[in-house]
Design a protein around this motif. Structure first.
Motif, mmCIF file in Angstrom:
data_model
loop_
_atom_site.group_PDB
_atom_site.id
_atom_site.type_symbol
_atom_site.label_atom_id
_atom_site.label_comp_id
_atom_site.label_asym_id
_atom_site.label_seq_id
_atom_site.Cartn_x
_atom_site.Cartn_y
_atom_site.Cartn_z
ATOM 1 N N ALA A 1 4.756 -12.743 -13.068
ATOM 2 C CA ALA A 1 3.582 -13.610 -12.992
ATOM 3 C C ALA A 1 2.949 -13.667 -11.604
ATOM 4 N N ALA A 2 3.599 -13.046 -10.615
ATOM 5 C CA ALA A 2 3.098 -13.123 -9.239
ATOM 6 C C ALA A 2 1.809 -12.331 -9.085
ATOM 7 N N ALA A 3 0.887 -12.871 -8.270
ATOM 8 C CA ALA A 3 -0.422 -12.226 -8.080
ATOM 9 C C ALA A 3 -0.343 -11.019 -7.140
ATOM 10 N N TYR A 4 0.560 -11.067 -6.155
ATOM 11 C CA TYR A 4 0.670 -9.947 -5.214
ATOM 12 C C TYR A 4 1.541 -8.879 -5.855
ATOM 13 N N ARG A 5 0.999 -7.648 -5.950
ATOM 14 C CA ARG A 5 1.678 -6.638 -6.744
ATOM 15 C C ARG A 5 1.829 -5.332 -5.972
ATOM 16 N N GLY A 6 2.717 -4.472 -6.476
ATOM 17 C CA GLY A 6 2.942 -3.182 -5.868
ATOM 18 C C GLY A 6 3.610 -2.240 -6.846
ATOM 19 N N VAL B 1 8.832 -0.831 -2.269
ATOM 20 C CA VAL B 1 7.623 -1.075 -3.059
ATOM 21 C C VAL B 1 6.400 -0.780 -2.197
ATOM 22 N N ASP B 2 5.450 -0.037 -2.747
ATOM 23 C CA ASP B 2 4.192 0.246 -2.054
ATOM 24 C C ASP B 2 3.170 -0.816 -2.431
ATOM 25 N N THR B 3 2.624 -1.511 -1.427
ATOM 26 C CA THR B 3 1.623 -2.555 -1.671
ATOM 27 C C THR B 3 0.370 -2.249 -0.862
ATOM 28 N N GLU B 4 -0.665 -3.027 -1.092
ATOM 29 C CA GLU B 4 -1.911 -2.820 -0.365
ATOM 30 C C GLU B 4 -1.736 -3.059 1.131
ATOM 31 N N GLY B 5 -0.785 -3.913 1.486
ATOM 32 C CA GLY B 5 -0.544 -4.202 2.897
ATOM 33 C C GLY B 5 0.462 -3.282 3.566
ATOM 34 N N GLY B 6 1.076 -2.394 2.787
ATOM 35 C CA GLY B 6 2.068 -1.484 3.340
ATOM 36 C C GLY B 6 3.333 -1.488 2.491
ATOM 37 N N GLN B 7 4.281 -0.648 2.865
ATOM 38 C CA GLN B 7 5.544 -0.593 2.122
ATOM 39 C C GLN B 7 6.398 -1.815 2.435
ATOM 40 N N VAL C 1 5.094 -3.962 -10.193
ATOM 41 C CA VAL C 1 5.882 -5.193 -10.122
ATOM 42 C C VAL C 1 5.110 -6.278 -9.377
ATOM 43 N N GLY C 2 5.378 -7.523 -9.760
ATOM 44 C CA GLY C 2 4.859 -8.662 -9.029
ATOM 45 C C GLY C 2 5.869 -9.097 -7.982
ATOM 46 N N LEU C 3 5.375 -9.534 -6.840
ATOM 47 C CA LEU C 3 6.245 -9.900 -5.713
ATOM 48 C C LEU C 3 5.989 -11.350 -5.335
#
Length: 365
Positions: free
Chosen positions: A289-294, A310-316, A333-335
């Protein structure tokens, strides 16, 4: 034993400044760690305390006496080197007794003192053996014995376990800490190994490029990093850093990172510019359910836990998760993050801006 106080200590070698205006206090009977990478100034600091290097400026107090310009022989300090520095033509007994004999101590006193030190270190059975045939662990015990037998005001140890293999290092680290606890000796110990420092030290100074980045007890160093350098140097894996441009107003409890609002500790000062969202791997959890994802890039099985990259928009970002949690490479996945475990840093300077755990550095929650 003795309290050691360092005030504005500085050491220059020509145009190079090895130590810049360092100040800290080592309490009587404390096991004190000087920690940092190669070239950070930790060994130079130790050598100045011991009298093997004279400072360019600053003051050193040992047991209340200013000793910055006194030679090592007048400081009542014992030094334990990484490479043992034993006399190869002498057996164990003679190596340990040599400092006492050179001081003119009577034979009976020397014999009694050596026997007591051998008992403390558990080396009674090798006293008459040549040092050349000993294992690395036994040679380090002999080097420690030669330092202990003098009963100095303080012990200086320059990476004394660095020449040992991993198994011996761990065992000797436990023995050194137990020995310190029995003797109550003031000990200053240099290491580049953050696990060794966290395991053994009462207090830690973290150094980088001749500057003290942070000073405190091990838990504060880990939980309350004062800078990105400390957060990255301490921990395995180290703290995750997610960089984003943002605005932080005084009193804010959330920031907007890549179009997702995330809770952060209470900000006690405002800031506009590039920010870094810092969180340790064990403080990240998977939440659909988390909004920040990767996207999952890799998993590393470690027995009871696994490290998931996990690769995210802000970095690994690395997550320490239970080993039985099903995660597959390629999964989206949600983080989720708990604001109490977050540290916000200023990207340009690397300094901590606010952290709920970090009360007393630059902010609190």
């Amino acid at each position: 034993m003795a309290e050691i106080v360092i005030e504005n200590l500085r050491k220059e070698f020509g145009d190079f400044t090895a130590v810049q205006s360092s100040s800290f206090r080592i309490e009587d009977g404390e096991f004190f760690m000087l920690l940092g990478p190669s070239g950070c100034g930790k060994t130079t600091t130790l050598r100045m305390i011991a009298g093997l290097e004279l400072p360019t400026s600053g003051e050193i107090y040992i047991d209340g006496e200013e000793v910055a310009n006194r030679p090592a022989s007048q400081r009542d300090i014992a030094f334990v080197f990484q490479m043992f520095a034993l006399y190869p033509h002498m057996n164990v007994r003679k190596n340990i007794s040599y400092p006492l004999i050179s001081q003119g101590m009577k034979r009976a006193q020397v014999k009694a003192r050596v026997a007591e030190v051998a008992r403390i270190l558990g080396i009674e059975d090798i006293l008459d053996r040549p040092v050349g045939g000993l294992s690395g662990g036994d040679r380090q015990r002999v080097a420690l014995g030669r330092a202990i037998v003098r009963e100095p005001k303080a012990f200086m140890m320059d990476e004394p376990l660095g020449a040992l293999d991993a198994e011996f290092r761990e065992r000797m680290a436990e023995e050194l800490r137990a020995l310190h606890d029995r003797m109550g000796a003031t000990t200053v110990y240099v290491t580049h190994d953050q696990l060794e420092a966290m395991q053994m030290g009462d207090k830690i100074v973290v150094m980088n490029h001749g500057v003290i980045e942070q000073f405190g007890v091990p838990q504060d160093i880990y939980d309350k990093p004062a800078s990105m350098f400390v957060a990255d140097f301490i921990g395995s894996p180290p703290m995750n850093f997610l960089k984003f441009p943002g605005v932080l107003a005084r009193g804010d409890r959330a920031v907007r990172m890549h179009d997702v609002e995330l809770g952060v500790p209470l900000a006690e000062e405002g800031f506009r510019g590039d920010l870094v969202f810092g969180v340790r791997p064990e403080h990240v959890r998977f939440d659909d359910a988390a909004a920040y994802r990767g996207r999952v890039l890799a998993t590393e099985y470690l027995g009871t836990t696994q490290i998931v990259t996990v690769d995210t928009e802000g970095g690994q970002l690395k997550v320490r998760a239970p080993s039985d949690q099903r995660v597959t490479v390629g999964d989206q996945v949600g983080l989720a993050f708990d604001r109490r475990t977050i540290t916000l840093f200023e990207a340009a300077s690397g300094r901590a801006l606010c952290s709920e755990l970090n009360a007393g550095v630059l902010g609190h929650g």
